[in-house]
Design a protein around this motif. Structure first.
Motif, PDB file in Angstrom:
ATOM      1  N   ARG A   1       0.829  -1.211   0.000  1.00  0.00           N
ATOM      2  CA  ARG A   1       0.000   0.000   0.000  1.00  0.00           C
ATOM      3  C   ARG A   1       0.861   1.258   0.000  1.00  0.00           C
ATOM      4  N   LYS A   2       1.977   1.197   0.712  1.00  0.00           N
ATOM      5  CA  LYS A   2       2.858   2.364   0.827  1.00  0.00           C
ATOM      6  C   LYS A   2       3.683   2.602  -0.440  1.00  0.00           C
ATOM      7  N   THR A   3       3.907   1.564  -1.222  1.00  0.00           N
ATOM      8  CA  THR A   3       4.816   1.678  -2.376  1.00  0.00           C
ATOM      9  C   THR A   3       4.122   1.386  -3.710  1.00  0.00           C
ATOM     10  N   LYS A   4       2.811   1.304  -3.716  1.00  0.00           N
ATOM     11  CA  LYS A   4       2.101   0.897  -4.938  1.00  0.00           C
ATOM     12  C   LYS A   4       2.417   1.818  -6.118  1.00  0.00           C
ATOM     13  N   LYS A   5       2.380   3.117  -5.907  1.00  0.00           N
ATOM     14  CA  LYS A   5       2.655   4.052  -7.008  1.00  0.00           C
ATOM     15  C   LYS A   5       4.084   3.901  -7.510  1.00  0.00           C
ATOM     16  N   GLN A   6       5.033   3.758  -6.580  1.00  0.00           N
ATOM     17  CA  GLN A   6       6.434   3.597  -6.976  1.00  0.00           C
ATOM     18  C   GLN A   6       6.639   2.308  -7.759  1.00  0.00           C
ATOM     19  N   LYS A   7       5.968   1.238  -7.331  1.00  0.00           N
ATOM     20  CA  LYS A   7       6.107  -0.044  -8.035  1.00  0.00           C
ATOM     21  C   LYS A   7       5.469   0.026  -9.423  1.00  0.00           C
ATOM     22  N   GLN A   8       4.322   0.668  -9.526  1.00  0.00           N
ATOM     23  CA  GLN A   8       3.683   0.811 -10.832  1.00  0.00           C
ATOM     24  C   GLN A   8       4.608   1.541 -11.797  1.00  0.00           C
ATOM     25  N   GLU A   9       5.255   2.591 -11.319  1.00  0.00           N
ATOM     26  CA  GLU A   9       6.194   3.339 -12.153  1.00  0.00           C
ATOM     27  C   GLU A   9       7.437   2.507 -12.468  1.00  0.00           C
ATOM     28  N   LEU A  10       7.931   1.773 -11.464  1.00  0.00           N
ATOM     29  CA  LEU A  10       9.134   0.952 -11.643  1.00  0.00           C
ATOM     30  C   LEU A  10       8.937  -0.081 -12.736  1.00  0.00           C
ATOM     31  N   PHE A  11       7.827  -0.808 -12.668  1.00  0.00           N
ATOM     32  CA  PHE A  11       7.616  -1.941 -13.576  1.00  0.00           C
ATOM     33  C   PHE A  11       6.943  -1.549 -14.891  1.00  0.00           C
ATOM     34  N   ARG A  12       6.691  -0.263 -15.072  1.00  0.00           N
ATOM     35  CA  ARG A  12       5.979   0.191 -16.270  1.00  0.00           C
ATOM     36  C   ARG A  12       6.706  -0.186 -17.549  1.00  0.00           C
ATOM     37  N   ASN A  13       8.044  -0.168 -17.528  1.00  0.00           N
ATOM     38  CA  ASN A  13       8.791  -0.444 -18.763  1.00  0.00           C
ATOM     39  C   ASN A  13       9.232  -1.899 -18.888  1.00  0.00           C
ATOM     40  N   LEU A  14       8.700  -2.787 -18.056  1.00  0.00           N
ATOM     41  CA  LEU A  14       9.054  -4.207 -18.184  1.00  0.00           C
ATOM     42  C   LEU A  14       8.835  -4.744 -19.605  1.00  0.00           C
ATOM     43  N   PRO A  15       7.726  -4.399 -20.275  1.00  0.00           N
ATOM     44  CA  PRO A  15       7.533  -4.915 -21.642  1.00  0.00           C
ATOM     45  C   PRO A  15       8.637  -4.518 -22.619  1.00  0.00           C
ATOM     46  N   ASP A  16       9.384  -3.449 -22.305  1.00  0.00           N
ATOM     47  CA  ASP A  16      10.469  -3.018 -23.190  1.00  0.00           C
ATOM     48  C   ASP A  16      11.577  -4.058 -23.271  1.00  0.00           C
ATOM     49  N   PHE A  17      11.621  -4.968 -22.306  1.00  0.00           N
ATOM     50  CA  PHE A  17      12.679  -5.974 -22.281  1.00  0.00           C
ATOM     51  C   PHE A  17      12.211  -7.325 -22.804  1.00  0.00           C
ATOM     52  N   THR A  18      11.073  -7.332 -23.504  1.00  0.00           N
ATOM     53  CA  THR A  18      10.612  -8.545 -24.173  1.00  0.00           C
ATOM     54  C   THR A  18      11.669  -9.018 -25.168  1.00  0.00           C
ATOM     55  N   SER A  19      11.910 -10.309 -25.208  1.00  0.00           N
ATOM     56  CA  SER A  19      12.948 -10.860 -26.083  1.00  0.00           C
ATOM     57  C   SER A  19      12.521 -10.782 -27.545  1.00  0.00           C
ATOM     58  N   PRO A  20      13.457 -10.906 -28.481  1.00  0.00           N
ATOM     59  CA  PRO A  20      13.109 -10.869 -29.907  1.00  0.00           C
ATOM     60  C   PRO A  20      12.084 -11.926 -30.307  1.00  0.00           C
ATOM     61  N   SER A  21      11.983 -13.010 -29.532  1.00  0.00           N
ATOM     62  CA  SER A  21      11.017 -14.069 -29.835  1.00  0.00           C
ATOM     63  C   SER A  21       9.593 -13.658 -29.481  1.00  0.00           C
ATOM     64  N   GLY A  22       9.452 -12.539 -28.764  1.00  0.00           N
ATOM     65  CA  GLY A  22       8.121 -12.075 -28.366  1.00  0.00           C
ATOM     66  C   GLY A  22       7.722 -12.501 -26.969  1.00  0.00           C
ATOM     67  N   GLU A  23       8.551 -13.305 -26.310  1.00  0.00           N
ATOM     68  CA  GLU A  23       8.265 -13.736 -24.944  1.00  0.00           C
ATOM     69  C   GLU A  23       8.959 -12.816 -23.944  1.00  0.00           C
ATOM     70  N   LEU A  24       8.325 -12.679 -22.787  1.00  0.00           N
ATOM     71  CA  LEU A  24       8.942 -11.957 -21.685  1.00  0.00           C
ATOM     72  C   LEU A  24       9.091 -12.926 -20.514  1.00  0.00           C
ATOM     73  N   LYS A  25      10.321 -13.358 -20.278  1.00  0.00           N
ATOM     74  CA  LYS A  25      10.594 -14.321 -19.212  1.00  0.00           C
ATOM     75  C   LYS A  25      11.178 -13.605 -18.003  1.00  0.00           C
ATOM     76  N   LEU A  26      10.497 -13.743 -16.875  1.00  0.00           N
ATOM     77  CA  LEU A  26      10.916 -13.098 -15.643  1.00  0.00           C
ATOM     78  C   LEU A  26      11.385 -14.142 -14.632  1.00  0.00           C
ATOM     79  N   LEU A  27      12.380 -13.764 -13.864  1.00  0.00           N
ATOM     80  CA  LEU A  27      12.834 -14.565 -12.729  1.00  0.00           C
ATOM     81  C   LEU A  27      12.732 -13.692 -11.490  1.00  0.00           C
ATOM     82  N   GLU A  28      12.005 -14.161 -10.494  1.00  0.00           N
ATOM     83  CA  GLU A  28      11.903 -13.399  -9.257  1.00  0.00           C
ATOM     84  C   GLU A  28      12.695 -14.104  -8.163  1.00  0.00           C
ATOM     85  N   ILE A  29      13.608 -13.361  -7.541  1.00  0.00           N
ATOM     86  CA  ILE A  29      14.414 -13.882  -6.440  1.00  0.00           C
ATOM     87  C   ILE A  29      13.733 -13.500  -5.132  1.00  0.00           C
ATOM     88  N   GLY A  30      13.494 -14.489  -4.277  1.00  0.00           N
ATOM     89  CA  GLY A  30      12.815 -14.211  -3.012  1.00  0.00           C
ATOM     90  C   GLY A  30      11.365 -13.828  -3.227  1.00  0.00           C
TER      91      GLY A  30
END
Length: 246
Positions: free
Chosen positions: A51-80
């Motif tokens: 709740r305290k960081t929702k706006k910051q997280k929305q802004e942080l992850f907004r450009n995640l699609p920019d790192f989609t691979s040339p194959s068209g897939e977006l593979k994420l690994l989350e640590i912890g």
């Protein structure tokens, strides 16, 4: 004088937490913490922190699609991954591999997965951030790590693994609480709370200067911002947020 005050107040806090220190001495606290207390606490705390960081997280992850691979897939690994507090911010259709050194978050994790069915969940790996050998080198487009680097055994070792598993041009996203300015009262209280906090909260370290590790890692680009999260009466208000590109 300040150092003596820190030691004295640390001892006072340790006295207040003496039952937990005794349970730790008897070998009871650590397994109880990992299996019962910390998963319960983290689920409740994650809801507050989100709740305290929702706006910051929305802004942080907004450009995640920019790192989609040339194959068209977006593979994420989350640590912890913990209870899956970040799933809601991931783009629809992305493929997520979850990792955590503690396998006891199933209940909260299942609830989060059920709420966020726009994401494809590929694997759950029981693994430390410093040892992701189950993940092939250069196989993911982005790595996400929030409120985790405070408790890994080696920040540099974890960042080395992040760079290994990322494909060239991939990104590492982070949001971590860090040490306060050394001249501040916040840092004074972080020093006092450090030993007891680390014991109670499963190895969480209050005084890590994680931005220095990120600056020294071999990323080609680093976007990092210092922020303060409104968590009154806690020693974890100073945070860093941003992403780094391999």
């Amino acid at each position: 004088m300040a150092e003596a005050s820190v030691l004295f107040l640390r001892a006072c806090l340790a006295l207040l937490a003496m039952p937990i220190y005794l349970l730790s001495f008897l070998g009871i606290w650590e397994p109880f913490c990992r299996k019962i207390f910390f998963p319960y606490f983290l689920e409740k705390f994650s809801a507050v922190h989100e709740r305290k960081t929702k706006k910051q997280k929305q802004e942080l992850f907004r450009n995640l699609p920019d790192f989609t691979s040339p194959s068209g897939e977006l593979k994420l690994l989350e640590i912890g991954t913990g209870c899956g507090a970040n799933f809601q911010f991931y783009p629809p259709g992305c493929k997520v591999t979850c990792t955590d050194i503690n396998p006891n978050f199933q209940r909260g994790l299942s609830r989060s997965m059920n709420k966020n069915q726009h994401v494809h969940y590929e694997h759950f790996l029981v693994a430390a951030g410093e040892d992701l050998h189950q993940v092939p080198s250069g196989s993911v487009d982005a790595v996400i790590c929030t409120l985790v680097l405070c408790s890994v055994h080696s920040v540099n070792g974890t960042l080395k693994e992040v760079l290994r598993v990322l494909r060239p041009g991939g990104a590492f996203y982070f949001l971590e609480h860090v040490a306060a300015d050394h001249s501040s009262w916040k840092y004074f209280w972080q020093q006092i709370c450090y030993p007891t906090w680390k014991l109670v909260f499963d190895g969480c370290c209050l005084t890590r200067e994680i931005w220095k590790n990120l600056e020294q890692a071999n990323f080609s680009e680093l976007k990092l911002q210092h922020i303060s999260v409104a968590l009154p009466w806690t020693p974890i208000q100073p945070h860093i947020i941003g992403y780094a590109v391999k």
